[in-house]
Design a protein around this motif. Structure first.
Motif, PDB file in Angstrom:
ATOM      1  N   ASP A   1       5.158  -0.350   1.883  1.00 56.20           N
ATOM      2  CA  ASP A   1       5.372   0.354   0.617  1.00 56.20           C
ATOM      3  C   ASP A   1       5.531   1.863   0.802  1.00 56.20           C
ATOM      4  OD1 ASP A   1       5.188  -2.108  -0.629  1.00 56.20           O
ATOM      5  OD2 ASP A   1       3.106  -1.835  -1.257  1.00 56.20           O
ATOM      6  N   ASN A   2       5.668   2.291   2.056  1.00 58.12           N
ATOM      7  CA  ASN A   2       5.902   3.700   2.381  1.00 58.12           C
ATOM      8  C   ASN A   2       4.774   4.605   1.869  1.00 58.12           C
ATOM      9  OD1 ASN A   2       7.504   5.573   3.728  1.00 58.12           O
ATOM     10  ND2 ASN A   2       8.513   6.206   1.838  1.00 58.12           N
ATOM     11  N   HIS A   3       3.562   4.074   1.815  1.00 53.82           N
ATOM     12  CA  HIS A   3       2.382   4.814   1.345  1.00 53.82           C
ATOM     13  C   HIS A   3       2.628   5.462  -0.012  1.00 53.82           C
ATOM     14  CE1 HIS A   3      -0.075   4.567   5.085  1.00 53.82           C
ATOM     15  NE2 HIS A   3       1.099   4.231   5.559  1.00 53.82           N
ATOM     16  N   GLU A   4       3.304   4.710  -0.915  1.00 56.83           N
ATOM     17  CA  GLU A   4       3.604   5.178  -2.265  1.00 56.83           C
ATOM     18  C   GLU A   4       3.100   4.158  -3.281  1.00 56.83           C
ATOM     19  OE1 GLU A   4       7.815   7.500  -1.851  1.00 56.83           O
ATOM     20  OE2 GLU A   4       7.886   5.322  -1.901  1.00 56.83           O
ATOM     21  N   CYS A   5       2.629   4.648  -4.421  1.00 56.99           N
ATOM     22  CA  CYS A   5       2.217   3.763  -5.510  1.00 56.99           C
ATOM     23  C   CYS A   5       3.452   3.069  -6.075  1.00 56.99           C
ATOM     24  CB  CYS A   5       1.510   4.563  -6.604  1.00 56.99           C
ATOM     25  SG  CYS A   5       1.125   3.566  -8.061  1.00 56.99           S
TER      26      CYS A   5
ATOM     27  N   VAL B   1       6.385   9.633  -8.557  1.00 58.56           N
ATOM     28  CA  VAL B   1       6.035   9.513  -7.147  1.00 58.56           C
ATOM     29  C   VAL B   1       4.562   9.861  -6.979  1.00 58.56           C
ATOM     30  CG1 VAL B   1       6.440  10.376  -4.811  1.00 58.56           C
ATOM     31  CG2 VAL B   1       8.350  10.167  -6.404  1.00 58.56           C
ATOM     32  N   HIS B   2       3.822   8.982  -6.333  1.00 57.57           N
ATOM     33  CA  HIS B   2       2.425   9.245  -5.999  1.00 57.57           C
ATOM     34  C   HIS B   2       2.216   8.739  -4.578  1.00 57.57           C
ATOM     35  CE1 HIS B   2      -1.916   9.657  -7.520  1.00 57.57           C
ATOM     36  NE2 HIS B   2      -1.928   9.679  -6.211  1.00 57.57           N
TER      37      HIS B   2
ATOM     38  N   LYS C   1     -10.856  12.565   4.179  1.00 59.25           N
ATOM     39  CA  LYS C   1      -9.585  12.271   3.508  1.00 59.25           C
ATOM     40  C   LYS C   1      -9.865  11.706   2.123  1.00 59.25           C
ATOM     41  CE  LYS C   1      -5.337   9.644   4.340  1.00 59.25           C
ATOM     42  NZ  LYS C   1      -5.285   8.798   3.170  1.00 59.25           N
ATOM     43  N   SER C   2      -9.192  12.253   1.114  1.00 56.96           N
ATOM     44  CA  SER C   2      -9.399  11.734  -0.238  1.00 56.96           C
ATOM     45  C   SER C   2      -8.641  10.421  -0.391  1.00 56.96           C
ATOM     46  CB  SER C   2      -8.931  12.734  -1.295  1.00 56.96           C
ATOM     47  OG  SER C   2      -7.533  12.870  -1.277  1.00 56.96           O
ATOM     48  N   VAL C   3      -9.252   9.504  -1.109  1.00 55.03           N
ATOM     49  CA  VAL C   3      -8.631   8.205  -1.341  1.00 55.03           C
ATOM     50  C   VAL C   3      -7.673   8.342  -2.520  1.00 55.03           C
ATOM     51  CG1 VAL C   3      -9.048   5.794  -1.973  1.00 55.03           C
ATOM     52  CG2 VAL C   3     -10.631   6.970  -0.456  1.00 55.03           C
ATOM     53  N   GLU C   4      -6.403   8.078  -2.274  1.00 53.66           N
ATOM     54  CA  GLU C   4      -5.387   8.170  -3.313  1.00 53.66           C
ATOM     55  C   GLU C   4      -4.793   6.802  -3.630  1.00 53.66           C
ATOM     56  OE1 GLU C   4      -4.258  10.884  -5.053  1.00 53.66           O
ATOM     57  OE2 GLU C   4      -5.843  12.042  -4.104  1.00 53.66           O
ATOM     58  N   LEU C   5      -4.761   5.927  -2.630  1.00 62.42           N
ATOM     59  CA  LEU C   5      -4.081   4.639  -2.777  1.00 62.42           C
ATOM     60  C   LEU C   5      -5.009   3.474  -2.475  1.00 62.42           C
ATOM     61  CD1 LEU C   5      -0.748   5.489  -0.931  1.00 62.42           C
ATOM     62  CD2 LEU C   5      -1.171   5.548  -3.385  1.00 62.42           C
ATOM     63  N   ASN C   6      -4.787   2.388  -3.174  1.00 63.49           N
ATOM     64  CA  ASN C   6      -5.457   1.119  -2.913  1.00 63.49           C
ATOM     65  C   ASN C   6      -4.396   0.061  -2.676  1.00 63.49           C
ATOM     66  OD1 ASN C   6      -8.127   1.855  -3.234  1.00 63.49           O
ATOM     67  ND2 ASN C   6      -8.211   1.316  -5.384  1.00 63.49           N
ATOM     68  N   VAL C   7      -4.764  -0.970  -1.950  1.00 66.90           N
ATOM     69  CA  VAL C   7      -3.882  -2.122  -1.817  1.00 66.90           C
ATOM     70  C   VAL C   7      -4.426  -3.186  -2.766  1.00 66.90           C
ATOM     71  CG1 VAL C   7      -2.980  -3.888  -0.277  1.00 66.90           C
ATOM     72  CG2 VAL C   7      -3.216  -1.532   0.531  1.00 66.90           C
TER      73      VAL C   7
ATOM     74  N   ALA D   1      -5.315 -14.513  -0.317  1.00 67.73           N
ATOM     75  CA  ALA D   1      -6.062 -13.309   0.060  1.00 67.73           C
ATOM     76  C   ALA D   1      -5.394 -12.541   1.200  1.00 67.73           C
ATOM     77  CB  ALA D   1      -7.493 -13.670   0.443  1.00 67.73           C
ATOM     78  N   LEU D   2      -4.809 -13.249   2.142  1.00 67.49           N
ATOM     79  CA  LEU D   2      -4.190 -12.601   3.307  1.00 67.49           C
ATOM     80  C   LEU D   2      -2.683 -12.857   3.361  1.00 67.49           C
ATOM     81  CD1 LEU D   2      -6.979 -13.286   5.950  1.00 67.49           C
ATOM     82  CD2 LEU D   2      -6.385 -11.084   4.912  1.00 67.49           C
ATOM     83  N   VAL D   3      -2.038 -12.872   2.198  1.00 68.02           N
ATOM     84  CA  VAL D   3      -0.588 -13.050   2.113  1.00 68.02           C
ATOM     85  C   VAL D   3       0.033 -11.714   1.714  1.00 68.02           C
ATOM     86  CG1 VAL D   3       1.280 -14.249   0.902  1.00 68.02           C
ATOM     87  CG2 VAL D   3      -0.803 -15.488   1.523  1.00 68.02           C
ATOM     88  N   LEU D   4       0.848 -11.159   2.598  1.00 62.70           N
ATOM     89  CA  LEU D   4       1.439  -9.841   2.373  1.00 62.70           C
ATOM     90  C   LEU D   4       2.201  -9.748   1.054  1.00 62.70           C
ATOM     91  CD1 LEU D   4       1.928  -6.979   3.482  1.00 62.70           C
ATOM     92  CD2 LEU D   4       3.942  -7.888   4.653  1.00 62.70           C
ATOM     93  N   ASP D   5       2.920 -10.790   0.696  1.00 65.97           N
ATOM     94  CA  ASP D   5       3.696 -10.763  -0.553  1.00 65.97           C
ATOM     95  C   ASP D   5       2.815 -10.724  -1.802  1.00 65.97           C
ATOM     96  OD1 ASP D   5       6.086 -10.734   0.795  1.00 65.97           O
ATOM     97  OD2 ASP D   5       6.440 -12.890   0.615  1.00 65.97           O
ATOM     98  N   ASN D   6       1.527 -10.977  -1.644  1.00 68.36           N
ATOM     99  CA  ASN D   6       0.594 -10.905  -2.765  1.00 68.36           C
ATOM    100  C   ASN D   6      -0.034  -9.513  -2.904  1.00 68.36           C
ATOM    101  OD1 ASN D   6      -1.006 -11.903  -4.944  1.00 68.36           O
ATOM    102  ND2 ASN D   6      -2.720 -12.170  -3.539  1.00 68.36           N
ATOM    103  N   LEU D   7       0.397  -8.580  -2.075  1.00 69.78           N
ATOM    104  CA  LEU D   7      -0.195  -7.243  -2.067  1.00 69.78           C
ATOM    105  C   LEU D   7       0.809  -6.192  -2.499  1.00 69.78           C
ATOM    106  CD1 LEU D   7      -1.962  -7.410   1.415  1.00 69.78           C
ATOM    107  CD2 LEU D   7      -2.930  -7.974  -0.819  1.00 69.78           C
ATOM    108  N   GLU D   8       0.298  -5.150  -3.159  1.00 66.87           N
ATOM    109  CA  GLU D   8       1.114  -3.990  -3.439  1.00 66.87           C
ATOM    110  C   GLU D   8       0.238  -2.752  -3.441  1.00 66.87           C
ATOM    111  OE1 GLU D   8       3.217  -3.604  -7.170  1.00 66.87           O
ATOM    112  OE2 GLU D   8       1.529  -4.421  -8.272  1.00 66.87           O
ATOM    113  N   THR D   9       0.831  -1.640  -3.046  1.00 59.49           N
ATOM    114  CA  THR D   9       0.135  -0.373  -2.991  1.00 59.49           C
ATOM    115  C   THR D   9       0.139   0.266  -4.368  1.00 59.49           C
ATOM    116  OG1 THR D   9       0.846  -0.090  -0.695  1.00 59.49           O
ATOM    117  CG2 THR D   9       0.101   1.882  -1.859  1.00 59.49           C
ATOM    118  N   LEU D  10      -1.050   0.675  -4.816  1.00 57.16           N
ATOM    119  CA  LEU D  10      -1.195   1.336  -6.110  1.00 57.16           C
ATOM    120  C   LEU D  10      -2.083   2.568  -5.953  1.00 57.16           C
ATOM    121  CD1 LEU D  10      -1.979  -1.682  -8.467  1.00 57.16           C
ATOM    122  CD2 LEU D  10       0.214  -0.540  -8.182  1.00 57.16           C
TER     123      LEU D  10
END
Length: 110
Positions: A30-34, A43-44, A55-61, A74-83
């Motif tokens: 996700d290019n480290h973007e929300c 853009v975040h 380091k401040s926490v800006e993003l969660n998966v 739980a461990l399926v990449l397609d079920n994850l997104e960066t926010l």
């Protein structure tokens, strides 16, 4: 089958090497973007580590389908997104700093 019903089970999962590896993979994909901000035309990006500072926490998966209800994903990449933290909290109906709407819109009489 593994379950993630209790807070302790979830904490244990989020401390595993498998999760950490997949989390990094999702961030890189996700290019480290929300992704929600991106859908809204904003853009975040992740914070930058400064030497000697925490380091401040800006993003969660985020799990699109929660592990509590869909443990097989739980461990399926397609079920994850960066926010970003703000979007992640909104996804989970956790809104801080805003007053909740009053139940009644009545005037106060004194």
């Amino acid at each position: 089958m593994v379950e993630y019903k209790t807070e302790e089970q979830k904490k244990k999962f989020y401390r595993t090497g498998d999760w950490n590896k997949l989390r990094i993979e999702a961030l890189d994909r996700d290019n480290h973007e929300c992704q929600q901000c991106k859908r809204e035309g904003k853009v975040h990006v992740d914070s930058i580590k400064v030497q000697g500072e925490r380091k401040s926490v800006e993003l969660n998966v985020h799990h699109k389908y929660e592990i509590e209800h869909y443990p097989k994903l739980a461990l399926v990449l397609d079920n994850l997104e960066t926010l970003c933290l703000n979007c992640h909290n909104k996804m989970h109906d956790r809104v801080f700093g805003e007053q909740k709407k009053k139940r009644w819109d009545d005037e106060r009489w004194e």
